[in-house]
Motif scaffolding. Structure first.
Motif, PDB file in Angstrom:
ATOM      1  N   ILE A 219      52.216  36.506  34.087  1.00  0.00           N
ATOM      2  CA  ILE A 219      53.016  37.200  35.091  1.00  0.00           C
ATOM      3  C   ILE A 219      54.174  36.312  35.545  1.00  0.00           C
ATOM      4  CG2 ILE A 219      53.006  38.345  37.340  1.00  0.00           C
ATOM      5  CD1 ILE A 219      49.996  38.714  37.062  1.00  0.00           C
ATOM      6  N   GLU A 220      55.375  36.883  35.566  1.00  0.00           N
ATOM      7  CA  GLU A 220      56.489  36.192  36.212  1.00  0.00           C
ATOM      8  C   GLU A 220      56.540  36.658  37.659  1.00  0.00           C
ATOM      9  OE1 GLU A 220      61.314  35.938  35.998  1.00  0.00           O
ATOM     10  OE2 GLU A 220      60.186  35.544  34.163  1.00  0.00           O
ATOM     11  N   LEU A 221      56.447  35.717  38.576  1.00  0.00           N
ATOM     12  CA  LEU A 221      56.378  36.021  40.006  1.00  0.00           C
ATOM     13  C   LEU A 221      57.766  35.887  40.637  1.00  0.00           C
ATOM     14  CD1 LEU A 221      53.176  33.891  40.688  1.00  0.00           C
ATOM     15  CD2 LEU A 221      53.279  36.376  40.387  1.00  0.00           C
ATOM     16  N   HIS A 222      58.060  36.766  41.569  1.00  0.00           N
ATOM     17  CA  HIS A 222      59.357  36.757  42.231  1.00  0.00           C
ATOM     18  C   HIS A 222      59.167  36.839  43.738  1.00  0.00           C
ATOM     19  CE1 HIS A 222      59.744  38.673  38.264  1.00  0.00           C
ATOM     20  NE2 HIS A 222      60.943  38.145  38.212  1.00  0.00           N
ATOM     21  N   GLU A 223      60.048  36.187  44.480  1.00  0.00           N
ATOM     22  CA  GLU A 223      60.058  36.423  45.922  1.00  0.00           C
ATOM     23  C   GLU A 223      60.499  37.867  46.152  1.00  0.00           C
ATOM     24  OE1 GLU A 223      62.875  35.019  49.443  1.00  0.00           O
ATOM     25  OE2 GLU A 223      61.493  33.419  48.809  1.00  0.00           O
ATOM     26  N   PRO A 233      56.123  33.699  45.917  1.00  0.00           N
ATOM     27  CA  PRO A 233      55.245  33.596  44.749  1.00  0.00           C
ATOM     28  C   PRO A 233      53.878  32.997  45.061  1.00  0.00           C
ATOM     29  CG  PRO A 233      57.476  33.016  44.121  1.00  0.00           C
ATOM     30  CD  PRO A 233      57.481  33.194  45.618  1.00  0.00           C
ATOM     31  N   THR A 234      53.827  32.055  46.003  1.00  0.00           N
ATOM     32  CA  THR A 234      52.532  31.470  46.363  1.00  0.00           C
ATOM     33  C   THR A 234      51.603  32.501  46.987  1.00  0.00           C
ATOM     34  OG1 THR A 234      53.549  30.720  48.437  1.00  0.00           O
ATOM     35  CG2 THR A 234      53.392  29.113  46.640  1.00  0.00           C
ATOM     36  N   ASP A 235      52.170  33.443  47.737  1.00  0.00           N
ATOM     37  CA  ASP A 235      51.362  34.530  48.307  1.00  0.00           C
ATOM     38  C   ASP A 235      50.789  35.406  47.200  1.00  0.00           C
ATOM     39  OD1 ASP A 235      52.003  33.799  50.995  1.00  0.00           O
ATOM     40  OD2 ASP A 235      53.941  34.811  50.762  1.00  0.00           O
ATOM     41  N   LEU A 236      51.570  35.636  46.154  1.00  0.00           N
ATOM     42  CA  LEU A 236      51.116  36.459  45.044  1.00  0.00           C
ATOM     43  C   LEU A 236      50.035  35.740  44.234  1.00  0.00           C
ATOM     44  CD1 LEU A 236      54.606  37.825  43.942  1.00  0.00           C
ATOM     45  CD2 LEU A 236      52.852  39.028  45.268  1.00  0.00           C
ATOM     46  N   ILE A 237      50.167  34.431  44.093  1.00  0.00           N
ATOM     47  CA  ILE A 237      49.123  33.652  43.410  1.00  0.00           C
ATOM     48  C   ILE A 237      47.822  33.720  44.199  1.00  0.00           C
ATOM     49  CG2 ILE A 237      48.402  31.316  42.783  1.00  0.00           C
ATOM     50  CD1 ILE A 237      51.275  30.741  41.972  1.00  0.00           C
ATOM     51  N   ARG A 250      51.080  27.004  34.536  1.00  0.00           N
ATOM     52  CA  ARG A 250      52.223  27.474  35.329  1.00  0.00           C
ATOM     53  C   ARG A 250      53.472  26.735  34.896  1.00  0.00           C
ATOM     54  NH1 ARG A 250      53.061  27.869  41.973  1.00  0.00           N
ATOM     55  NH2 ARG A 250      55.126  28.904  41.833  1.00  0.00           N
ATOM     56  N   HIS A 251      54.548  27.478  34.759  1.00  0.00           N
ATOM     57  CA  HIS A 251      55.849  26.890  34.493  1.00  0.00           C
ATOM     58  C   HIS A 251      56.862  27.614  35.371  1.00  0.00           C
ATOM     59  CE1 HIS A 251      58.882  24.688  32.197  1.00  0.00           C
ATOM     60  NE2 HIS A 251      59.620  25.782  32.277  1.00  0.00           N
ATOM     61  N   GLY A 252      57.281  26.984  36.449  1.00  0.00           N
ATOM     62  CA  GLY A 252      58.173  27.635  37.397  1.00  0.00           C
ATOM     63  C   GLY A 252      57.520  28.890  37.952  1.00  0.00           C
ATOM     64  N   PRO A 253      58.210  30.041  37.854  1.00  0.00           N
ATOM     65  CA  PRO A 253      57.657  31.270  38.416  1.00  0.00           C
ATOM     66  C   PRO A 253      56.674  31.991  37.502  1.00  0.00           C
ATOM     67  CG  PRO A 253      59.818  31.717  37.524  1.00  0.00           C
ATOM     68  CD  PRO A 253      59.593  30.230  37.355  1.00  0.00           C
ATOM     69  N   VAL A 254      56.449  31.466  36.315  1.00  0.00           N
ATOM     70  CA  VAL A 254      55.596  32.136  35.334  1.00  0.00           C
ATOM     71  C   VAL A 254      54.206  31.501  35.341  1.00  0.00           C
ATOM     72  CG1 VAL A 254      55.322  32.869  32.940  1.00  0.00           C
ATOM     73  CG2 VAL A 254      57.607  32.604  33.916  1.00  0.00           C
ATOM     74  N   VAL A 255      53.167  32.342  35.450  1.00  0.00           N
ATOM     75  CA  VAL A 255      51.797  31.841  35.471  1.00  0.00           C
ATOM     76  C   VAL A 255      50.967  32.553  34.411  1.00  0.00           C
ATOM     77  CG1 VAL A 255      51.814  31.171  37.902  1.00  0.00           C
ATOM     78  CG2 VAL A 255      51.143  33.498  37.276  1.00  0.00           C
ATOM     79  N   ALA A 256      50.021  31.816  33.865  1.00  0.00           N
ATOM     80  CA  ALA A 256      48.995  32.391  32.992  1.00  0.00           C
ATOM     81  C   ALA A 256      47.690  32.315  33.762  1.00  0.00           C
ATOM     82  CB  ALA A 256      48.888  31.614  31.681  1.00  0.00           C
ATOM     83  N   LEU A 257      46.943  33.432  33.782  1.00  0.00           N
ATOM     84  CA  LEU A 257      45.711  33.517  34.550  1.00  0.00           C
ATOM     85  C   LEU A 257      44.584  34.032  33.672  1.00  0.00           C
ATOM     86  CD1 LEU A 257      48.139  35.253  36.452  1.00  0.00           C
ATOM     87  CD2 LEU A 257      46.656  34.164  38.149  1.00  0.00           C
ATOM     88  N   VAL A 258      43.370  33.634  33.999  1.00  0.00           N
ATOM     89  CA  VAL A 258      42.178  34.161  33.339  1.00  0.00           C
ATOM     90  C   VAL A 258      41.155  34.534  34.399  1.00  0.00           C
ATOM     91  CG1 VAL A 258      42.547  32.784  31.246  1.00  0.00           C
ATOM     92  CG2 VAL A 258      41.083  31.893  33.073  1.00  0.00           C
ATOM     93  N   ARG A 259      40.281  35.422  34.046  1.00  0.00           N
ATOM     94  CA  ARG A 259      39.235  35.836  34.988  1.00  0.00           C
ATOM     95  C   ARG A 259      38.140  34.779  35.033  1.00  0.00           C
ATOM     96  NH1 ARG A 259      38.275  39.609  38.174  1.00  0.00           N
ATOM     97  NH2 ARG A 259      40.135  40.720  37.443  1.00  0.00           N
ATOM     98  N   GLY A 260      37.654  34.519  36.259  1.00  0.00           N
ATOM     99  CA  GLY A 260      36.533  33.598  36.422  1.00  0.00           C
ATOM    100  C   GLY A 260      36.961  32.224  36.879  1.00  0.00           C
TER     101      GLY A 260
END
Length: 260
Positions: A219-223, A233-237, A250-260
């Protein structure tokens, strides 16, 4: 020069990247490659007018959506079902298609109607054995028509901030929610790729339960603003973590997430 670039400071790298992706460089790249640009292992025909000179240069130098593409190729290998929100030109779509497992399924949402046919062509070029479904719709917290602001660059087009009528650069597009997408396509377990210019708040904050079946996400996160409040973006994380997803890269506004 490559060695010097690799050891340069972030500020110097930004300056170099700006020079390399100027429109003039894009025209040079177009002529030199005959509009056939290799990007992270995939070869793209960029002759369509939707590809601006700057985008062509960014693709050539691999700065176009580079964090998203690297994370897609690293974390979504052999995915079975992927939902992509904000497919744009279809470059990330093609990379998703290239890593899908045999017989995989890719469901794409793109609000800009002028990009839908092109992104479909680019995705199917690499995988004829997958199920590809493309919808022309914006992803928001509600359904119904919404104003969509067109820009010279496809990357800058987005849902308008208000619906008080259309300006010369706006059109009306249908909108939908992540929950409705999943229901309409009968999707239970899925991986998610999302770059919708702040629209990610619609599911992360507005309907985190729609992520119950999400196994992995890029996901690319945006204010943005949601519920009358400014959201960082921190609120979205934090919202993603509350939904059971943890950040693995995480690289700048882009994050990779997994369940668990």
């Amino acid at each position: 020069m490559a060695s010097n670039y690799l050891t340069a400071t972030p500020r110097v790298k930004i300056k170099v990247a700006r020079v390399l992706t100027r429109p003039t460089m894009g025209h040079i790249v177009s002529v030199a490659t005959r509009n056939r640009i290799r990007n992270h292992g995939l070869l793209f025909d960029v002759s369509d007018p939707e590809f601006t000179p700057q985008v062509r240069a960014e693709m050539f130098w691999r700065t176009y959506e580079s964090a998203e593409i690297r994370m897609i190729r690293r974390h979504l290998q052999d995915a079975r079902t992927v939902v992509e929100l904000g497919s744009s030109l279809g470059i990330t779509t093609a990379h998703i298609a290239s890593v899908l497992g045999t017989g995989g399924r890719l469901v794409c949402l793109e609000a800009n109607p002028h990009l839908v046919d092109g992104l479909r062509r680019r995705a199917i070029r690499y995988r004829h054995d997958i199920a590809l479904e493309v919808e022309n719709a914006a992803v928001t917290e509600r359904t119904g028509p919404v104003p969509f602001q067109l820009a010279a660059s496809a990357q800058c087009s987005r849902v308008a901030d208000n619906d008080n009528g259309l300006s010369g650069g706006e059109i009306t597009v249908p909108s939908t929610t992540l929950r409705e997408i999943l229901a309409r396509h009968r999707i239970d377990d899925f991986d998610l790729v999302s770059d919708i210019e702040g629209g990610e708040a619609s599911y992360l904050l507005g309907d985190p339960g729609s992520l119950e079946g999400c196994r992995r996400a890029v996901i690319e996160l945006h204010e943005t603003s949601f519920g009358g409040k400014v959201v960082a973006p921190t609120d979205l994380i934090d919202a993603a973590r509350m939904a059971g997803l943890r950040v693995v890269e995480r690289h700048g506004p882009v994050v990779a997430l997994v369940r668990g």
